[in-house]
Design a protein around this motif. Structure first.
Motif, mmCIF file in Angstrom:
data_model
loop_
_atom_site.group_PDB
_atom_site.id
_atom_site.type_symbol
_atom_site.label_atom_id
_atom_site.label_comp_id
_atom_site.label_asym_id
_atom_site.label_seq_id
_atom_site.Cartn_x
_atom_site.Cartn_y
_atom_site.Cartn_z
ATOM 1 N N ASP A 3 0.761 -0.881 0.258
ATOM 2 C CA ASP A 3 0.190 0.014 -0.130
ATOM 3 C C ASP A 3 0.865 1.078 -0.514
ATOM 4 N N ASN A 4 0.924 1.838 -0.774
ATOM 5 C CA ASN A 4 2.044 3.160 -1.469
ATOM 6 C C ASN A 4 1.314 4.504 -0.646
ATOM 7 N N SER A 5 0.047 4.291 0.445
ATOM 8 C CA SER A 5 -0.334 5.550 0.866
ATOM 9 C C SER A 5 0.724 5.605 2.068
ATOM 10 N N PHE A 6 1.454 4.276 2.079
ATOM 11 C CA PHE A 6 1.824 4.531 3.549
ATOM 12 C C PHE A 6 3.621 5.149 3.503
ATOM 13 N N LEU A 7 3.778 5.356 2.587
ATOM 14 C CA LEU A 7 4.926 6.270 2.086
ATOM 15 C C LEU A 7 5.400 7.049 2.405
ATOM 16 N N TYR A 8 5.734 7.868 3.511
ATOM 17 C CA TYR A 8 6.668 8.964 3.776
ATOM 18 C C TYR A 8 5.214 9.357 4.553
ATOM 19 N N ALA A 9 4.386 8.845 5.058
ATOM 20 C CA ALA A 9 3.153 9.219 5.874
ATOM 21 C C ALA A 9 4.115 9.547 7.244
ATOM 22 N N PHE A 10 4.765 8.545 8.089
ATOM 23 C CA PHE A 10 5.376 9.295 9.477
ATOM 24 C C PHE A 10 6.433 8.396 8.949
ATOM 25 N N SER A 11 7.099 8.319 8.161
ATOM 26 C CA SER A 11 8.895 8.396 8.455
ATOM 27 C C SER A 11 9.460 8.902 6.752
ATOM 28 N N SER A 12 10.557 9.431 6.861
ATOM 29 C CA SER A 12 11.119 9.056 4.818
ATOM 30 C C SER A 12 10.401 7.972 4.168
ATOM 31 N N TYR A 13 11.197 8.258 3.247
ATOM 32 C CA TYR A 13 10.542 7.045 2.223
ATOM 33 C C TYR A 13 11.088 5.440 2.848
ATOM 34 N N ALA A 14 12.401 5.696 3.237
ATOM 35 C CA ALA A 14 13.180 4.508 4.294
ATOM 36 C C ALA A 14 13.039 4.136 5.299
ATOM 37 N N GLY A 15 12.292 5.148 5.868
ATOM 38 C CA GLY A 15 11.467 4.243 7.208
ATOM 39 C C GLY A 15 10.307 4.206 7.129
ATOM 40 N N SER A 16 9.712 4.135 6.005
ATOM 41 C CA SER A 16 8.783 3.697 5.884
ATOM 42 C C SER A 16 8.332 1.985 5.663
ATOM 43 N N PHE A 17 7.507 1.286 5.892
ATOM 44 C CA PHE A 17 7.553 -0.170 5.242
ATOM 45 C C PHE A 17 5.916 -0.275 5.066
ATOM 46 N N PRO A 18 5.545 -0.217 4.140
ATOM 47 C CA PRO A 18 4.008 -0.565 3.900
ATOM 48 C C PRO A 18 3.240 -1.803 4.034
ATOM 49 N N PRO A 19 2.078 -2.120 4.201
ATOM 50 C CA PRO A 19 1.435 -3.032 4.596
ATOM 51 C C PRO A 19 1.072 -4.165 3.184
ATOM 52 N N SER A 20 0.816 -4.866 3.360
ATOM 53 C CA SER A 20 0.990 -6.312 1.520
ATOM 54 C C SER A 20 -0.604 -5.548 0.817
#
Ligand code: CA
Ligand code: CA
Length: 290
Positions: free
Chosen positions: A159-176
């Motif tokens: 789920d790409n909506s989780f990228l950058y939502a609460f962290s940088s790109y590298a710190g994001s880990f979106p769900p399946s």
């Protein structure tokens, strides 16, 4: 000794037969990577489907399409089209839904640090070619895999909506996010693939431990982890883990926007996360898992 000579000679007969009788297997995929040079009229074919592909290598972004393809079915030309792709891309033929008619899948990459991969899929329906797209996904994109080994391919993404939502790109880990492709349409079947969901949750947990050890961002991972646990029907457990472990000093994702305008701030990460999960449809408006 005699039998050894017999064995060896029959092996050579076998090899000779193999190389003289084996027909040339048609190509079903072209992969483009950074080193791929320009090419013209490369042919792919599977069953009655034939695709001719040409590629013009571009070092920089351009308005002009550089990946051209022409699709024929049963010897009849059906479509000629082109797209732009940079560094990576490809065309492959695969019967995604196992209905006996292969699909044409075109993968493009827009160029840029993390963005974006798109998959264009052409499928035969009532003697017509129907086009669908995954839409732009971040650089990891997604892949077609047969997760449950039933012969049909699932599109496995996040789920790409989780990228950058609460962290940088590298710190994001979106769900399946897992889809089937049937009759020219993607259908969300994420929750049916428990085994895949569990191994993704495990990777998230490992990433969290690593980040915590390195004193790096954790809220982006925890946001994804809560959603992943929700998909597994273990929302409460995920939420408790997040509450015990989130970074209280980070204010990433706390700003409230309305139509791109700042209208306030959430008091803390859990409140912001709850609002986000509701907005994205993971929780209903009463804060209950959907
Ligand atoms: Ca098919
Ligand atoms: Ca499958």
């Amino acid at each position: 000794m005699n039998s050894l000579i017999k064995q060896i000679s029959s092996y050579f007969i076998f090899l000779t037969l193999l190389f003289t009788t084996n027909p040339v297997i048609a190509k079903t995929a072209i992969d483009i990577d950074y080193d791929t040079t320009s090419f013209k009229n490369e042919k792919l074919s599977l069953d009655k489907l034939e695709v001719t592909v040409s590629y013009n290598k571009k070092e920089e972004f351009d308005e002009i399409d550089n990946l051209h393809y022409q699709i024929s079915y049963n010897g009849v030309s059906q479509l000629s089209s082109s797209v732009f792709t940079q560094f990576t891309g490809g065309v492959f033929l695969k019967d995604l839904d196992g209905n006996g008619t292969p699909e044409v899948i075109v993968r493009t990459f827009s160029g840029g640090a993390h963005c974006c991969t798109n998959y264009i899929i052409y499928t035969q329906q009532n003697n017509q070619l129907v086009k669908s797209e995954t839409g732009f996904l971040d650089s990891r994109g997604g892949s077609f895999q047969d997760l449950n080994r039933d012969g049909n391919f699932e599109f496995v993404s996040v789920d790409n909506s989780f990228l950058y939502a609460f962290s940088s790109y590298a710190g994001s880990f979106p769900p399946s996010q897992i889809y089937t492709f049937t009759n020219g349409k993607f259908e969300d079947v994420t929750r049916s693939y428990t085994q895949h969901l569990r191994s993704h949750a495990w990777e998230m947990y490992q990433a969290f431990l690593q980040s915590k050890k390195e004193q790096y961002e954790v809220n982006g991972i925890l946001a994804g982890y809560v959603a992943q646990k929700l998909l597994l029907g273990e929302y409460e457990q995920g939420w408790k883990f997040m509450l015990a472990n989130y970074d209280r000093t980070s204010d990433w994702g706390l700003t409230i926007y309305q139509e791109d305008r700042e209208i306030g701030k959430y008091p803390n990460f859990p409140t912001a996360l709850k609002a986000f999960l509701t907005q994205q449809g993971y929780l209903d408006k009463n804060g209950q898992p959907q």
